[in-house]
Design a protein around this motif. Structure first.
Motif, PDB file in Angstrom:
ATOM      1  N   GLU A 282      13.973 -12.820   1.073  1.00 47.87           N
ATOM      2  CA  GLU A 282      12.975 -11.769   0.932  1.00 47.87           C
ATOM      3  C   GLU A 282      13.667 -10.474   0.533  1.00 47.87           C
ATOM      4  O   GLU A 282      14.783 -10.201   0.951  1.00 47.87           O
ATOM      5  CB  GLU A 282      12.227 -11.590   2.249  1.00 47.87           C
ATOM      6  N   MET A 283      13.002  -9.675  -0.296  1.00 47.97           N
ATOM      7  CA  MET A 283      13.523  -8.380  -0.720  1.00 47.97           C
ATOM      8  C   MET A 283      12.410  -7.351  -0.603  1.00 47.97           C
ATOM      9  O   MET A 283      11.288  -7.589  -1.034  1.00 47.97           O
ATOM     10  CB  MET A 283      14.005  -8.475  -2.178  1.00 47.97           C
ATOM     11  N   ASN A 284      12.723  -6.211   0.001  1.00 48.65           N
ATOM     12  CA  ASN A 284      11.799  -5.086   0.087  1.00 48.65           C
ATOM     13  C   ASN A 284      12.472  -3.864  -0.506  1.00 48.65           C
ATOM     14  O   ASN A 284      13.647  -3.604  -0.229  1.00 48.65           O
ATOM     15  CB  ASN A 284      11.425  -4.790   1.548  1.00 48.65           C
ATOM     16  N   SER A 285      11.730  -3.112  -1.328  1.00 47.91           N
ATOM     17  CA  SER A 285      12.282  -1.877  -1.887  1.00 47.91           C
ATOM     18  C   SER A 285      11.239  -0.786  -1.808  1.00 47.91           C
ATOM     19  O   SER A 285      10.040  -1.037  -1.888  1.00 47.91           O
ATOM     20  CB  SER A 285      12.715  -2.078  -3.342  1.00 47.91           C
ATOM     21  N   ILE A 286      11.729   0.453  -1.654  1.00 44.34           N
ATOM     22  CA  ILE A 286      10.860   1.618  -1.587  1.00 44.34           C
ATOM     23  C   ILE A 286      11.201   2.491  -2.784  1.00 44.34           C
ATOM     24  O   ILE A 286      12.342   2.934  -2.936  1.00 44.34           O
ATOM     25  CB  ILE A 286      11.069   2.388  -0.270  1.00 44.34           C
ATOM     26  N   GLU A 287      10.216   2.723  -3.642  1.00 47.04           N
ATOM     27  CA  GLU A 287      10.448   3.512  -4.847  1.00 47.04           C
ATOM     28  C   GLU A 287      10.228   4.995  -4.580  1.00 47.04           C
ATOM     29  O   GLU A 287       9.425   5.371  -3.738  1.00 47.04           O
ATOM     30  CB  GLU A 287       9.526   3.064  -5.982  1.00 47.04           C
ATOM     31  N   THR A 288      10.926   5.824  -5.362  1.00 48.19           N
ATOM     32  CA  THR A 288      10.746   7.267  -5.287  1.00 48.19           C
ATOM     33  C   THR A 288       9.964   7.723  -6.501  1.00 48.19           C
ATOM     34  O   THR A 288       9.654   6.944  -7.397  1.00 48.19           O
ATOM     35  CB  THR A 288      12.106   7.987  -5.280  1.00 48.19           C
ATOM     36  N   VAL A 289       9.702   9.004  -6.556  1.00 51.57           N
ATOM     37  CA  VAL A 289       8.991   9.579  -7.690  1.00 51.57           C
ATOM     38  C   VAL A 289       9.789   9.387  -8.977  1.00 51.57           C
ATOM     39  O   VAL A 289       9.244   9.171 -10.041  1.00 51.57           O
ATOM     40  CB  VAL A 289       8.715  11.080  -7.431  1.00 51.57           C
TER      41      VAL A 289
ATOM     42  N   LYS B 222       0.808  -1.228   0.000  1.00 48.64           N
ATOM     43  CA  LYS B 222       0.000   0.000   0.000  1.00 48.64           C
ATOM     44  C   LYS B 222       0.839   1.273   0.000  1.00 48.64           C
ATOM     45  O   LYS B 222       0.425   2.286  -0.539  1.00 48.64           O
ATOM     46  CB  LYS B 222      -0.951   0.005   1.200  1.00 48.64           C
ATOM     47  N   ASP B 223       2.012   1.226   0.607  1.00 47.44           N
ATOM     48  CA  ASP B 223       2.853   2.426   0.671  1.00 47.44           C
ATOM     49  C   ASP B 223       3.678   2.635  -0.599  1.00 47.44           C
ATOM     50  O   ASP B 223       4.500   3.541  -0.674  1.00 47.44           O
ATOM     51  CB  ASP B 223       3.768   2.377   1.895  1.00 47.44           C
ATOM     52  N   GLY B 224       3.485   1.789  -1.630  1.00 44.40           N
ATOM     53  CA  GLY B 224       4.203   1.938  -2.897  1.00 44.40           C
ATOM     54  C   GLY B 224       5.480   1.121  -2.977  1.00 44.40           C
ATOM     55  O   GLY B 224       6.125   1.081  -4.022  1.00 44.40           O
ATOM     56  N   SER B 225       5.866   0.480  -1.894  1.00 48.35           N
ATOM     57  CA  SER B 225       7.080  -0.329  -1.907  1.00 48.35           C
ATOM     58  C   SER B 225       6.787  -1.695  -2.524  1.00 48.35           C
ATOM     59  O   SER B 225       5.639  -2.091  -2.676  1.00 48.35           O
ATOM     60  CB  SER B 225       7.639  -0.491  -0.494  1.00 48.35           C
ATOM     61  N   TRP B 226       7.867  -2.402  -2.901  1.00 45.89           N
ATOM     62  CA  TRP B 226       7.758  -3.739  -3.486  1.00 45.89           C
ATOM     63  C   TRP B 226       8.273  -4.764  -2.499  1.00 45.89           C
ATOM     64  O   TRP B 226       9.205  -4.503  -1.754  1.00 45.89           O
ATOM     65  CB  TRP B 226       8.589  -3.846  -4.761  1.00 45.89           C
ATOM     66  N   ASN B 227       7.697  -5.953  -2.546  1.00 48.73           N
ATOM     67  CA  ASN B 227       8.167  -7.074  -1.759  1.00 48.73           C
ATOM     68  C   ASN B 227       8.272  -8.283  -2.677  1.00 48.73           C
ATOM     69  O   ASN B 227       7.337  -8.572  -3.409  1.00 48.73           O
ATOM     70  CB  ASN B 227       7.207  -7.371  -0.605  1.00 48.73           C
ATOM     71  N   LYS B 228       9.429  -8.954  -2.653  1.00 46.06           N
ATOM     72  CA  LYS B 228       9.609 -10.234  -3.337  1.00 46.06           C
ATOM     73  C   LYS B 228      10.007 -11.222  -2.268  1.00 46.06           C
ATOM     74  O   LYS B 228      10.801 -10.891  -1.383  1.00 46.06           O
ATOM     75  CB  LYS B 228      10.774 -10.194  -4.340  1.00 46.06           C
ATOM     76  N   ASN B 229       9.474 -12.436  -2.335  1.00 44.68           N
ATOM     77  CA  ASN B 229       9.914 -13.454  -1.379  1.00 44.68           C
ATOM     78  C   ASN B 229       9.730 -14.836  -1.947  1.00 44.68           C
ATOM     79  O   ASN B 229       8.834 -15.084  -2.744  1.00 44.68           O
ATOM     80  CB  ASN B 229       9.215 -13.292  -0.026  1.00 44.68           C
ATOM     81  N   LEU B 230      10.617 -15.709  -1.527  1.00 44.95           N
ATOM     82  CA  LEU B 230      10.552 -17.120  -1.893  1.00 44.95           C
ATOM     83  C   LEU B 230      10.418 -17.907  -0.598  1.00 44.95           C
ATOM     84  O   LEU B 230      11.232 -17.759   0.313  1.00 44.95           O
ATOM     85  CB  LEU B 230      11.808 -17.560  -2.636  1.00 44.95           C
ATOM     86  N   SER B 231       9.377 -18.727  -0.536  1.00 47.05           N
ATOM     87  CA  SER B 231       9.111 -19.531   0.657  1.00 47.05           C
ATOM     88  C   SER B 231       8.957 -20.992   0.278  1.00 47.05           C
ATOM     89  O   SER B 231       8.497 -21.315  -0.819  1.00 47.05           O
ATOM     90  CB  SER B 231       7.822 -19.073   1.343  1.00 47.05           C
ATOM     91  N   ILE B 232       9.351 -21.843   1.184  1.00 48.18           N
ATOM     92  CA  ILE B 232       9.094 -23.273   1.058  1.00 48.18           C
ATOM     93  C   ILE B 232       8.287 -23.642   2.295  1.00 48.18           C
ATOM     94  O   ILE B 232       8.800 -23.602   3.412  1.00 48.18           O
ATOM     95  CB  ILE B 232      10.392 -24.090   0.984  1.00 48.18           C
ATOM     96  N   GLY B 233       7.018 -23.942   2.061  1.00 45.50           N
ATOM     97  CA  GLY B 233       6.121 -24.180   3.183  1.00 45.50           C
ATOM     98  C   GLY B 233       6.071 -22.930   4.036  1.00 45.50           C
ATOM     99  O   GLY B 233       5.957 -21.818   3.522  1.00 45.50           O
ATOM    100  N   PRO B 234       6.204 -23.071   5.337  1.00 47.63           N
ATOM    101  CA  PRO B 234       6.145 -21.903   6.216  1.00 47.63           C
ATOM    102  C   PRO B 234       7.489 -21.152   6.337  1.00 47.63           C
ATOM    103  O   PRO B 234       7.565 -20.134   7.007  1.00 47.63           O
ATOM    104  CB  PRO B 234       5.756 -22.511   7.568  1.00 47.63           C
TER     105      PRO B 234
END
Length: 185
Positions: free
Chosen positions: A152-159, A135-147
């Motif tokens: 995980e990668m989080n990024s915050i984009e600018t204008v 919701k805040d405009g940032s991106w999340n990528k993650n790879l999970s196996i079961g639980p």
């Protein structure tokens, strides 16, 4: 006890063979060649193991990067391509033989190139790879196996469309890489 060993066996088996089915390298997402300079910090078990600079150049078929210390001395130069994979070009001292050079290539590939085969999530037998906009405009990528979250990668984009802060982590290895955009070159 046997069930724990069986679960660990399944996680190891699936992490080695089934993850390729949930992601793909997207060199085609790079519209035009771009170069950028980042400050980089690597932590292992909450202790800082490296701080320095990362010069990155992405084109339609190549991700080239140079790792520099805080004074600007080149420590490592390498590239990653879809056809030939990782290639070390130059390393200072023992860096060429170290785990850091290959690990950094994998980390950068995951941050900048890997995308789920299907948006927003692709699923394998046991693995799930997702890329979602929060919701805040940032991106999340993650790879999970079961639980278990493998990475995980989080990024915050600018204008401007540049990622000023990228945080990559591998919880099971207590590894955290923080990359902050300095400026577009």
């Amino acid at each position: 006890m046997k069930s724990i060993f069986f679960m660990l066996f399944v996680v190891c088996l699936s992490s080695c063979s089934l993850m390729d089915s949930v992601y793909e390298s997207r060199f085609s997402s790079v519209k035009e060649p771009a170069a950028e300079l980042f400050s980089m910090r690597i932590e292992h078990k909450k202790s800082v193991v490296f701080t320095g600079l990362l010069a990155l150049h992405a084109s339609r078929d190549l991700l080239a990067y140079t790792l520099l210390d805080n004074t600007g001395v080149t420590l490592l130069t390498a590239e990653f391509s879809a056809e030939s994979g990782y290639r070390l070009i130059q390393a200072t001292g023992k860096l060429g033989d170290s785990y850091l050079s290959q690990s950094l290539a994998t980390t950068l590939q995951r941050i900048f190139l890997l995308e789920p085969r299907q948006q927003p999530c692709s699923r394998g037998l046991f693995s799930v790879f997702c890329k979602t906009r929060l919701k805040d405009g940032s991106w999340n990528k993650n790879l999970s196996i079961g639980p278990f979250t493998i990475w995980e990668m989080n990024s915050i984009e600018t204008v401007r469309g540049v990622d000023p802060v990228i945080v990559y982590s591998q919880p099971c290895q207590a590894l955290m890489v923080k990359i902050e955009s300095i400026e577009s070159l």
